[in-house]
Design a protein around this motif. Structure first.
Motif, mmCIF file in Angstrom:
data_model
loop_
_atom_site.group_PDB
_atom_site.id
_atom_site.type_symbol
_atom_site.label_atom_id
_atom_site.label_comp_id
_atom_site.label_asym_id
_atom_site.label_seq_id
_atom_site.Cartn_x
_atom_site.Cartn_y
_atom_site.Cartn_z
ATOM 1 N N VAL A 1 -1.960 14.246 34.369
ATOM 2 C CA VAL A 1 -3.115 13.523 34.657
ATOM 3 C C VAL A 1 -3.869 13.539 33.292
ATOM 4 C CG1 VAL A 1 -5.372 13.507 36.050
ATOM 5 C CG2 VAL A 1 -3.237 14.080 37.130
ATOM 6 N N HIS A 2 -4.134 12.379 32.676
ATOM 7 C CA HIS A 2 -4.956 12.142 31.436
ATOM 8 C C HIS A 2 -6.366 11.811 31.579
ATOM 9 C CE1 HIS A 2 -1.225 13.028 29.142
ATOM 10 N NE2 HIS A 2 -0.384 12.356 29.980
ATOM 11 N N GLY A 3 -6.947 11.410 32.586
ATOM 12 C CA GLY A 3 -7.953 10.915 32.589
ATOM 13 C C GLY A 3 -8.465 9.541 32.285
ATOM 14 N N CYS A 4 -9.582 9.112 32.229
ATOM 15 C CA CYS A 4 -10.051 7.864 31.831
ATOM 16 C C CYS A 4 -10.081 7.678 30.175
ATOM 17 C CB CYS A 4 -11.478 7.668 32.427
ATOM 18 S SG CYS A 4 -11.935 5.949 31.634
ATOM 19 N N PRO A 5 -9.077 6.897 29.885
ATOM 20 C CA PRO A 5 -9.031 6.209 28.321
ATOM 21 C C PRO A 5 -10.130 6.041 27.799
ATOM 22 C CG PRO A 5 -7.909 4.875 29.659
ATOM 23 C CD PRO A 5 -8.344 5.818 30.602
ATOM 24 N N PHE A 6 -11.070 5.356 28.493
ATOM 25 C CA PHE A 6 -12.570 4.773 27.919
ATOM 26 C C PHE A 6 -13.454 5.925 27.720
ATOM 27 C CE2 PHE A 6 -10.601 1.423 30.501
ATOM 28 C CZ PHE A 6 -10.088 0.508 29.573
ATOM 29 N N ILE A 7 -13.459 6.826 28.737
ATOM 30 C CA ILE A 7 -14.411 8.190 28.696
ATOM 31 C C ILE A 7 -13.674 9.043 27.263
ATOM 32 C CG2 ILE A 7 -15.035 10.326 29.410
ATOM 33 C CD1 ILE A 7 -15.123 8.974 32.263
ATOM 34 N N HIS A 8 -12.338 9.034 27.059
ATOM 35 C CA HIS A 8 -11.995 9.934 26.081
ATOM 36 C C HIS A 8 -12.141 9.011 24.772
ATOM 37 C CE1 HIS A 8 -8.586 11.686 28.859
ATOM 38 N NE2 HIS A 8 -9.766 12.121 29.016
ATOM 39 N N ALA A 9 -12.097 7.628 24.812
ATOM 40 C CA ALA A 9 -12.450 7.253 23.622
ATOM 41 C C ALA A 9 -13.917 7.126 22.965
ATOM 42 C CB ALA A 9 -12.060 5.586 23.584
ATOM 43 N N ALA A 10 -14.854 7.098 24.161
ATOM 44 C CA ALA A 10 -16.231 7.104 23.597
ATOM 45 C C ALA A 10 -16.588 8.720 23.291
ATOM 46 C CB ALA A 10 -17.165 6.722 25.085
ATOM 47 N N THR A 11 -16.093 9.395 23.796
ATOM 48 C CA THR A 11 -16.347 11.071 23.590
ATOM 49 C C THR A 11 -15.634 11.408 22.039
ATOM 50 O OG1 THR A 11 -15.743 11.873 25.902
ATOM 51 C CG2 THR A 11 -15.689 13.521 24.213
ATOM 52 N N GLU A 12 -14.305 10.730 21.815
ATOM 53 C CA GLU A 12 -13.801 10.668 20.433
ATOM 54 C C GLU A 12 -14.641 9.975 19.324
ATOM 55 O OE1 GLU A 12 -10.304 12.162 19.485
ATOM 56 O OE2 GLU A 12 -9.649 12.407 21.594
ATOM 57 N N HIS A 13 -15.617 8.949 19.653
ATOM 58 C CA HIS A 13 -16.365 8.183 18.806
ATOM 59 C C HIS A 13 -17.584 8.041 19.307
ATOM 60 C CE1 HIS A 13 -12.040 6.675 18.205
ATOM 61 N NE2 HIS A 13 -12.740 6.318 16.826
ATOM 62 N N PRO A 14 -18.089 9.102 19.216
ATOM 63 C CA PRO A 14 -19.519 9.519 20.104
ATOM 64 C C PRO A 14 -20.774 8.442 19.548
ATOM 65 C CG PRO A 14 -19.243 11.328 18.288
ATOM 66 C CD PRO A 14 -17.919 10.324 18.499
ATOM 67 N N ASP A 15 -20.465 7.898 18.117
ATOM 68 C CA ASP A 15 -21.582 7.118 17.863
ATOM 69 C C ASP A 15 -21.775 5.713 18.657
ATOM 70 O OD1 ASP A 15 -23.540 5.323 16.396
ATOM 71 O OD2 ASP A 15 -22.322 5.476 14.527
ATOM 72 N N PRO A 16 -22.919 5.468 19.581
ATOM 73 C CA PRO A 16 -22.967 4.513 20.432
ATOM 74 C C PRO A 16 -22.723 3.139 19.453
ATOM 75 C CG PRO A 16 -24.636 5.937 20.774
ATOM 76 C CD PRO A 16 -24.083 6.350 19.635
ATOM 77 N N ALA A 17 -23.019 3.094 18.266
ATOM 78 C CA ALA A 17 -22.759 1.936 17.585
ATOM 79 C C ALA A 17 -21.427 1.633 17.036
ATOM 80 C CB ALA A 17 -23.742 1.978 16.273
ATOM 81 N N SER A 18 -20.675 2.650 17.157
ATOM 82 C CA SER A 18 -19.031 2.228 16.923
ATOM 83 C C SER A 18 -18.551 1.287 17.731
ATOM 84 C CB SER A 18 -18.335 3.396 16.980
ATOM 85 O OG SER A 18 -18.289 3.932 18.131
ATOM 86 N N ARG A 19 -17.772 0.497 17.061
ATOM 87 C CA ARG A 19 -17.079 -0.310 17.918
ATOM 88 C C ARG A 19 -16.162 0.089 18.946
ATOM 89 N NH1 ARG A 19 -13.029 -4.045 14.820
ATOM 90 N NH2 ARG A 19 -12.533 -1.838 13.863
ATOM 91 N N VAL A 20 -15.523 1.161 18.844
ATOM 92 C CA VAL A 20 -14.834 1.945 19.955
ATOM 93 C C VAL A 20 -15.698 2.272 21.116
ATOM 94 C CG1 VAL A 20 -13.285 3.887 20.721
ATOM 95 C CG2 VAL A 20 -12.822 2.735 18.674
ATOM 96 N N HIS A 21 -16.893 2.963 20.749
ATOM 97 C CA HIS A 21 -17.672 3.236 21.796
ATOM 98 C C HIS A 21 -18.434 2.191 22.573
ATOM 99 C CE1 HIS A 21 -20.377 6.920 23.164
ATOM 100 N NE2 HIS A 21 -21.055 5.800 23.725
ATOM 101 N N ALA A 22 -18.655 1.136 21.698
ATOM 102 C CA ALA A 22 -19.392 -0.148 22.262
ATOM 103 C C ALA A 22 -18.294 -0.838 23.448
ATOM 104 C CB ALA A 22 -19.678 -1.037 21.472
ATOM 105 N N PHE A 23 -16.688 -0.651 23.074
ATOM 106 C CA PHE A 23 -15.941 -1.194 23.702
ATOM 107 C C PHE A 23 -15.745 -0.475 25.110
ATOM 108 C CE2 PHE A 23 -11.661 -2.031 25.416
ATOM 109 C CZ PHE A 23 -11.430 -3.389 25.293
ATOM 110 N N ALA A 24 -15.800 0.657 25.056
ATOM 111 C CA ALA A 24 -15.775 1.926 26.170
ATOM 112 C C ALA A 24 -17.024 1.568 27.080
ATOM 113 C CB ALA A 24 -15.581 3.320 25.839
ATOM 114 N N ARG A 25 -18.130 1.467 26.527
ATOM 115 C CA ARG A 25 -19.500 1.202 27.255
ATOM 116 C C ARG A 25 -19.193 -0.085 28.121
ATOM 117 N NH1 ARG A 25 -22.754 2.044 23.599
ATOM 118 N NH2 ARG A 25 -22.931 -0.119 22.677
ATOM 119 N N GLU A 26 -18.763 -1.153 27.299
ATOM 120 C CA GLU A 26 -18.645 -2.565 28.070
ATOM 121 C C GLU A 26 -17.663 -2.362 29.297
ATOM 122 O OE1 GLU A 26 -16.749 -5.165 25.313
ATOM 123 O OE2 GLU A 26 -18.656 -5.072 24.215
#
Length: 196
Positions: free
Chosen positions: A103-128
């Motif tokens: 069980v690897h969990g949610c890839p979007f939560i992982h991506a946002a966690t590893e790109h914690p800046d809310p303005a980053s493209r990865v974090h923004a995509f996960a938020r969307e």
């Protein structure tokens, strides 16, 4: 033998990179996986890798889009018109292990966690994706005739995200049953419109 690398780095190279990245990011994490690791796992040359994905952030974003298209996310379940709304909501609490039975969990939560800046493209995509999840659940609750569906939708998606996170930590694909039981109680006791 000299022609083999050129043939393997051809048209299927991009797909192999995305598959390799999905696997490595899930197993090791994004930060712990280098572009060289992805190239070796794919396998493609570094030239091919960087031709498709000039930066690691480009690769992470493409990999998340690849996961969305794979049918492995909750978003596909939530949009299935052939499944009743309540069943689609409760399907959020079915945790599926990846092909490696982990069980690897949610890839979007992982991506946002590893790109914690809310303005980053990865974090923004996960938020969307998380906002889309909320929107879909809100719509399903409205279909069920729930009064003021937004607060209940927030509770249900929070339960779903919490369940998949705990399932990952405990490596227990059956862990979602606890959140599902709570979700069923919330659904059964939610106020409904008189005309529903």
């Amino acid at each position: 033998m000299g022609a083999e690398p050129a043939r393997r780095a051809g048209r299927g190279g991009r797909e192999r990179v995305l598959t390799a990245a999905s696997s490595l990011f899930a197993r090791r994490g994004i930060a712990a996986t280098t572009m060289e690791d992805v190239a070796a796992e794919a396998p493609v040359s570094k030239r091919t890798l960087y031709a498709h994905f000039p930066t690691k952030e480009d690769l992470v974003l493409a990999q998340l889009e690849h996961i969305l298209g794979s049918g492995y996310t909750l978003l596909e379940t939530l949009t299935r018109a052939d499944v009743p709304p309540r069943d689609r909501i409760l399907a959020m609490f079915t945790v599926r292990p990846w092909p490696d039975d982990v069980v690897h969990g949610c890839p979007f939560i992982h991506a946002a966690t590893e790109h914690p800046d809310p303005a980053s493209r990865v974090h923004a995509f996960a938020r969307e994706q998380k906002i889309l999840m909320l929107t879909l659940v809100t719509g399903l609750l409205a279909e069920l005739g729930i009064d003021d569906p937004q607060p209940l939708a927030e509770q249900l998606v929070t339960l779903a995200d919490g369940a998949v996170s705990r399932a990952m930590v405990l490596n227990d694909p059956d862990y979602g049953r606890h959140a599902r039981a709570a979700a069923e109680i919330l659904l059964d006791h939610a106020p409904r419109s008189h005309d529903a």
